[in-house]
Design a protein around this motif. Structure first.
Motif, PDB file in Angstrom:
ATOM      1  N   GLU A  91      89.525 -68.105  83.019  1.00  0.00           N
ATOM      2  CA  GLU A  91      88.868 -67.628  81.802  1.00  0.00           C
ATOM      3  C   GLU A  91      88.030 -66.379  82.058  1.00  0.00           C
ATOM      4  OE1 GLU A  91      88.738 -70.735  82.833  1.00  0.00           O
ATOM      5  OE2 GLU A  91      89.917 -71.784  81.310  1.00  0.00           O
ATOM      6  N   ASN A  92      87.522 -66.234  83.268  1.00  0.00           N
ATOM      7  CA  ASN A  92      86.637 -65.106  83.555  1.00  0.00           C
ATOM      8  C   ASN A  92      87.332 -63.998  84.336  1.00  0.00           C
ATOM      9  OD1 ASN A  92      84.025 -63.879  83.387  1.00  0.00           O
ATOM     10  ND2 ASN A  92      83.710 -64.350  85.541  1.00  0.00           N
ATOM     11  N   ASN A 113      78.878 -55.812  81.611  1.00  0.00           N
ATOM     12  CA  ASN A 113      79.576 -56.785  80.780  1.00  0.00           C
ATOM     13  C   ASN A 113      80.817 -56.117  80.189  1.00  0.00           C
ATOM     14  OD1 ASN A 113      80.265 -57.925  78.023  1.00  0.00           O
ATOM     15  ND2 ASN A 113      78.844 -59.487  78.761  1.00  0.00           N
ATOM     16  N   LEU A 140      82.843 -56.556  77.637  1.00  0.00           N
ATOM     17  CA  LEU A 140      83.004 -56.266  76.214  1.00  0.00           C
ATOM     18  C   LEU A 140      82.149 -55.075  75.784  1.00  0.00           C
ATOM     19  CD1 LEU A 140      83.211 -59.921  74.884  1.00  0.00           C
ATOM     20  CD2 LEU A 140      85.042 -58.220  74.803  1.00  0.00           C
ATOM     21  N   ARG A 149      83.963 -51.322  74.681  1.00  0.00           N
ATOM     22  CA  ARG A 149      83.721 -50.719  73.366  1.00  0.00           C
ATOM     23  C   ARG A 149      83.509 -49.205  73.471  1.00  0.00           C
ATOM     24  NH1 ARG A 149      79.401 -54.419  70.756  1.00  0.00           N
ATOM     25  NH2 ARG A 149      80.785 -56.030  71.519  1.00  0.00           N
ATOM     26  N   ALA A 206      90.270 -55.951  72.387  1.00  0.00           N
ATOM     27  CA  ALA A 206      88.931 -56.539  72.455  1.00  0.00           C
ATOM     28  C   ALA A 206      88.996 -58.007  72.022  1.00  0.00           C
ATOM     29  CB  ALA A 206      87.967 -55.762  71.566  1.00  0.00           C
ATOM     30  N   MET A 207      89.782 -58.268  70.974  1.00  0.00           N
ATOM     31  CA  MET A 207      89.952 -59.653  70.509  1.00  0.00           C
ATOM     32  C   MET A 207      90.684 -60.481  71.559  1.00  0.00           C
ATOM     33  SD  MET A 207      90.950 -58.854  66.563  1.00  0.00           S
ATOM     34  CE  MET A 207      91.688 -60.418  66.127  1.00  0.00           C
ATOM     35  N   ARG A 258      88.310 -61.450  74.255  1.00  0.00           N
ATOM     36  CA  ARG A 258      87.453 -62.522  73.767  1.00  0.00           C
ATOM     37  C   ARG A 258      88.189 -63.878  73.802  1.00  0.00           C
ATOM     38  NH1 ARG A 258      82.489 -61.657  71.124  1.00  0.00           N
ATOM     39  NH2 ARG A 258      82.815 -59.435  70.911  1.00  0.00           N
ATOM     40  N   LEU A 282      88.499 -65.109  77.304  1.00  0.00           N
ATOM     41  CA  LEU A 282      87.232 -65.673  77.781  1.00  0.00           C
ATOM     42  C   LEU A 282      87.028 -67.097  77.281  1.00  0.00           C
ATOM     43  CD1 LEU A 282      84.711 -62.740  77.305  1.00  0.00           C
ATOM     44  CD2 LEU A 282      85.635 -63.634  79.428  1.00  0.00           C
ATOM     45  N   GLU A 283      87.559 -67.338  76.081  1.00  0.00           N
ATOM     46  CA  GLU A 283      87.402 -68.672  75.511  1.00  0.00           C
ATOM     47  C   GLU A 283      88.485 -69.622  76.007  1.00  0.00           C
ATOM     48  OE1 GLU A 283      87.241 -67.782  71.374  1.00  0.00           O
ATOM     49  OE2 GLU A 283      85.209 -66.978  71.535  1.00  0.00           O
ATOM     50  N   ALA A 289      95.346 -64.783  73.317  1.00  0.00           N
ATOM     51  CA  ALA A 289      95.090 -63.525  74.031  1.00  0.00           C
ATOM     52  C   ALA A 289      96.400 -62.774  74.256  1.00  0.00           C
ATOM     53  CB  ALA A 289      94.405 -63.809  75.366  1.00  0.00           C
TER      54      ALA A 289
END
Ligand SMILES: [Zn+2]
Length: 133
Positions: free
Chosen positions: A58-59, A75, A77, A81, A91-92, A95, A98-99, A105
């Motif tokens: 995840e990371n 970081n 994200l 940006r 970017a989504m 995210r 990560l989840e 993804a």
């Protein structure tokens, strides 16, 4: 080699397992950088290890050396940006990654990059490997 021997070998040799894990991470994105889409040459910790980030799927995302080096200890994200190649779909995807939602993804990355077809072919196999881990 018998299948049980393979499991035994992995247990015996964490290095071997680590290598397999790194390979599977690169395969998720078709060996392309999750940030810019160039060939991924390294694994980037989204939350840097210096800030307590873990070496978990995840990371850890596939990244090219340029992105990985430029991002450094920031970081991901926030850093992403500000990049010229910023893409909200990526970017989504980061995210979602990560989840732990690799399926989402990968779908977002495919959307952002039409040249993703090769990875898509092996996707089902990759996913079952992920679930087994
Ligand atoms: Zn990159």
């Amino acid at each position: 080699m018998h299948i049980n021997d393979a499991v035994f070998l992995e247990d015996l040799c964490p290095k071997f397992r680590f290598r397999q894990w790194r390979k599977s991470i690169h395969r998720f994105t078709g060996k392309s950088c999750i940030y810019c889409g160039k060939p991924s040459e390294s694994i980037d910790h989204v939350l840097p290890r210096s800030q307590g980030g873990l070496s978990t799927t995840e990371n850890c995302v596939p990244a090219c050396l340029s992105c990985n080096g430029d991002k450094s200890d920031e970081n991901a994200l926030y850093w992403y940006r500000r990049q010229k190649f910023y893409d909200p779909r990526r970017a989504m995807a980061i995210r979602a990654w990560l989840e732990g939602d690799l399926r989402l993804a990968i779908r977002l990355l495919q959307w952002a990059n039409p040249n993703f077809k090769i990875a898509n072919k092996n996707y089902e196999k990759d996913e079952s490997e992920y679930n087994a881990a």
